[in-house]
Design an enzyme around this catalytic site. Structure first.
Site, PDB file in Angstrom:
ATOM      1  CB  ALA A  86      16.810  -8.107  39.172  1.00  0.00           C
ATOM      2  CB  CYS A  87      14.806 -13.385  38.149  1.00  0.00           C
ATOM      3  SG  CYS A  87      13.752 -13.656  39.545  1.00  0.00           S
ATOM      4  N   GLY A  88      13.068 -12.627  36.188  1.00  0.00           N
ATOM      5  CA  GLY A  88      11.600 -12.326  35.193  1.00  0.00           C
ATOM      6  C   GLY A  88      10.325 -12.204  36.600  1.00  0.00           C
TER       7      GLY A  88
END
Length: 155
Positions: A86-88
Site C-alpha cells: 500500500a501507499c497513499g
C-alpha cells in the site's frame, strides 16, 4: 488481512508515514529523498516545486536503490511472505507489486486506491497526527484540506 495471513507493506516515504501509519506494518520506501545538488537535478527540483511541490508538499525523490533489500529486511519471511502492498494513492504500490513479483514474490496483494480511499476503522491501529487517508496531502492542498475539515465539508 490478518485472517488471510497478509502483512501490510507500506511503501510511502518516511515523511508521509510519519503523518499516519498502521501500527505493526512493515515499511520499505519505494522512493527516497533526492539530495543531489548537481545543476540538472537543481533545475528539476525547481520545476518540480513549481508544478507539484508547492501544491502537494511532496519532496523531490528518486527510486530507492535498496527497495528489494529493504522489503526483505522488513518482511522477514522471505519471498513466501504474504504482503498487502500500500501507499497513499495506489500508484507507487502498484509499481512496488510489479517489482516484487519480478523478484520472485508471489503472495502479493495491492491496496487499490491506496490509503486515500480508506475510511475510519479500515485499519484498527493507526498512529500519527493525521488520518490515514489524509497522510499524503501536503503543501497548499493541506491548507485547503484544513479549511474543508473546519467547514465540515469532509470528515
Amino acid at each position: 488481512m490478518s485472517a488471510e495471513g497478509f502483512r501490510l507493506l507500506d511503501v510511502r516515504p518516511e515523511w508521509e508515514r510519519a503523518r499516519a501509519a498502521v501500527r505493526g506494518s512493515a515499511h520499505a520506501p519505494l522512493f527516497v529523498g533526492d539530495d543531489d545538488t548537481g545543476p540538472v537535478t537543481l533545475l528539476k527540483k525547481w520545476v518540480h516545486f513549481g508544478y507539484i511541490g508547492l501544491w502537494t508538499g511532496q519532496s523531490f525523490t528518486k527510486m530507492n536503490d535498496r527497495f528489494l533489500d529493504d522489503v526483505a529486511a522488513a518482511a522477514g519471511e522471505g519471498k513466501d511472505a504474504k504482503l498487502l502492498v500500500a501507499c497513499g494513492e495506489g500508484l507507487r504500490s502498484l509499481i512496488a507489486v510489479r517489482m516484487l513479483y519480478d523478484d520472485g514474490y508471489k503472495n502479493l496483494a495491492w491496496l487499490a486506491g491506496g490509503f486515500s480511499k480508506c475510511v475510519d476503522g479500515d485499519f484498527a491501529d493507526v498512529e500519527g497526527e493525521s488520518k490515514l487517508q489524509y497522510a499524503t496531502v501536503g503543501g497548499v492542498s493541506y491548507i485547503f484540506l484544513q479549511i474543508l475539515l473546519l467547514l465540515r465539508v469532509v470528515k
